[in-house]
Design a protein around this motif. Structure first.
Motif, PDB file in Angstrom:
ATOM      1  N   ASP A 167      -4.403 -10.011   3.771  1.00  0.00           N
ATOM      2  CA  ASP A 167      -5.850 -10.245   3.705  1.00  0.00           C
ATOM      3  C   ASP A 167      -6.116 -11.652   3.137  1.00  0.00           C
ATOM      4  N   GLU A 169      -4.761  -3.345  -6.558  1.00  0.00           N
ATOM      5  CA  GLU A 169      -5.339  -3.239  -5.207  1.00  0.00           C
ATOM      6  C   GLU A 169      -5.526  -4.631  -4.571  1.00  0.00           C
ATOM      7  N   LEU A 170      -5.994  -5.558  -5.395  1.00  0.00           N
ATOM      8  CA  LEU A 170      -6.204  -6.923  -4.894  1.00  0.00           C
ATOM      9  C   LEU A 170      -4.884  -7.539  -4.418  1.00  0.00           C
ATOM     10  N   SER A 227      -8.484 -12.069  -0.055  1.00  0.00           N
ATOM     11  CA  SER A 227      -7.802 -11.661  -1.299  1.00  0.00           C
ATOM     12  C   SER A 227      -6.781 -12.715  -1.716  1.00  0.00           C
ATOM     13  N   GLU A 228      -6.072 -13.213  -0.722  1.00  0.00           N
ATOM     14  CA  GLU A 228      -5.056 -14.227  -1.011  1.00  0.00           C
ATOM     15  C   GLU A 228      -5.693 -15.486  -1.605  1.00  0.00           C
ATOM     16  N   LEU A 273     -15.527 -10.182  -3.131  1.00  0.00           N
ATOM     17  CA  LEU A 273     -15.376  -9.052  -2.200  1.00  0.00           C
ATOM     18  C   LEU A 273     -16.590  -8.122  -2.233  1.00  0.00           C
ATOM     19  N   ILE A 330     -12.738  -3.742  -7.625  1.00  0.00           N
ATOM     20  CA  ILE A 330     -11.360  -3.607  -7.141  1.00  0.00           C
ATOM     21  C   ILE A 330     -10.416  -3.809  -8.320  1.00  0.00           C
ATOM     22  N   ASP A 364      -2.180  -5.954  -3.555  1.00  0.00           N
ATOM     23  CA  ASP A 364      -1.712  -5.219  -2.369  1.00  0.00           C
ATOM     24  C   ASP A 364      -2.379  -5.750  -1.103  1.00  0.00           C
ATOM     25  N   LYS A 365      -3.688  -5.995  -1.190  1.00  0.00           N
ATOM     26  CA  LYS A 365      -4.408  -6.515  -0.025  1.00  0.00           C
ATOM     27  C   LYS A 365      -3.873  -7.895   0.372  1.00  0.00           C
ATOM     28  N   ALA A 366      -3.624  -8.734  -0.649  1.00  0.00           N
ATOM     29  CA  ALA A 366      -3.119 -10.085  -0.379  1.00  0.00           C
ATOM     30  C   ALA A 366      -1.729 -10.013   0.269  1.00  0.00           C
ATOM     31  N   ARG A 367      -0.895  -9.119  -0.266  1.00  0.00           N
ATOM     32  CA  ARG A 367       0.451  -8.957   0.304  1.00  0.00           C
ATOM     33  C   ARG A 367       0.391  -8.464   1.746  1.00  0.00           C
ATOM     34  N   ALA A 368      -0.623  -7.672   2.030  1.00  0.00           N
ATOM     35  CA  ALA A 368      -0.762  -7.126   3.393  1.00  0.00           C
ATOM     36  C   ALA A 368      -1.402  -8.143   4.342  1.00  0.00           C
TER      37      ALA A 368
END
Ligand SMILES: [Zn+2]
Length: 305
Positions: A212, A203-204, A215-216, A195, A199, A206-210
């Motif tokens: 991204d 945070e990582l 990140s995933e 990235l 991070i 959270d980004k994957a869950r959202a």
């Protein structure tokens, strides 16, 4: 019985007062004076014990610590540079010089395993593996309700299985060790590299869950490596349970489901049925609880206890 309990790590000493049931009557933490050397760290334990004694009548001192520990002698067999000058130190003797109290010292992952067996994720399961994903990867092997120590009290160094021969250099002096790829720190480093920014792991995730994708995919690749190590352990030990501790255990089912699926895909079907992977339930409290359990019932922690 009331015990003063300590969990010594490279960055902080968590400590508290526990009763025989493992209830935590008081808990706090302080930064480890690691740079000042092993003796200074033991000095901290001594000073903290004195301060606990002002409020509590202690019957013993239970110490969980990073490093390979000869739990019979209470000696540090080996510790990495996160605790300089720690190797060779007889913690038990140093503490016993000051207090007329029984003292036990054991490795932190062994204590976590005993703590989780007593009051956490491994309750009622007599054979299991405990693995902590932190700066490195620690392990403990529990057989018939006892920690298996190995000939030199160093068994369970899961982090130094070779995952990729010729891979990243490791603190142990070799290359390509499991912990260089599958520790929490390794995930953090992968994320920073990919990235191009620093991070935190929450945070990582959270980004994957959202949603991204990058990140995933960083997390997925890391889980692949975590699963690869677990695959070897499962085929060697055929355990009904693996308890995973460390900061990533806060990520709950999102991580656990992916990991379980990846492990199942890699192991032989005959090993799948009895296998459960769980996150540790009591975090660092398990280290304190496990150490106290070793104080009152040493047979849980050592075959010769
Ligand atoms: Zn290594």
């Amino acid at each position: 019985m009331i015990a003063g309990a300590f969990d010594i790590g490279g960055t902080s000493i968590k400590y508290g007062v526990l009763n025989e049931q493992g209830d935590i009557l008081f808990k706090s933490k302080t930064p480890t004076k690691a740079k000042e050397g092993g003796k200074a760290v033991v000095g901290q334990v001594i000073e903290l014990t004195k301060s606990l004694q002002k409020d509590y009548q202690l019957d013993g001192i239970a110490i969980s610590t990073a490093g390979q520990i000869n739990s019979q002698e209470g000696t540090v067999i080996f510790a990495t540079d996160s605790l300089p000058g720690y190797t060779g130190l007889n913690i038990k003797k140093e503490v016993e010089k000051v207090f007329d109290l029984p003292v036990v010292v054991d490795n932190d992952v062994n204590c976590a395993a005993i703590g989780e067996y007593w009051l956490g994720a491994a309750q009622g399961v007599d054979q299991f593996l405990c693995m902590t994903l932190g700066t490195g990867i620690g392990g403990a092997i529990v057989i018939n309700g006892q920690v298996y120590n190995g000939e030199a009290y160093s068994a369970g160094e899961f982090g130094h299985m070779t995952l990729y021969p010729g891979g990243y250099p490791c603190l142990c002096g070799d290359e390509g060790c499991y912990e260089q790829y599958a520790s929490s720190k390794a995930l953090e480093q992968r994320a920073q590299h990919a990235l191009e920014q620093s991070i935190t792991l929450p945070e990582l995730f959270d980004k994957a869950r959202a949603g991204d994708k990058l990140s995933e995919s960083i997390i997925e690749q890391w889980i692949d490596d975590v699963a690869l190590g677990i695959k070897s352990l499962v085929h060697i030990f055929n355990p009904p349970l693996i308890v995973i501790g460390g900061g990533v255990s806060e990520q709950g089912d999102y991580l656990l489901d992916k990991l379980q699926r990846r492990v199942e895909a890699r192991i032989m079907s005959s090993f799948q049925k009895p296998l459960t992977i769980k996150f540790a339930k009591n975090g660092n409290d398990a280290n304190l609880q496990g150490a106290v359990r070793c104080l009152s019932l040493p047979e849980f922690c050592r075959e010769d206890g």
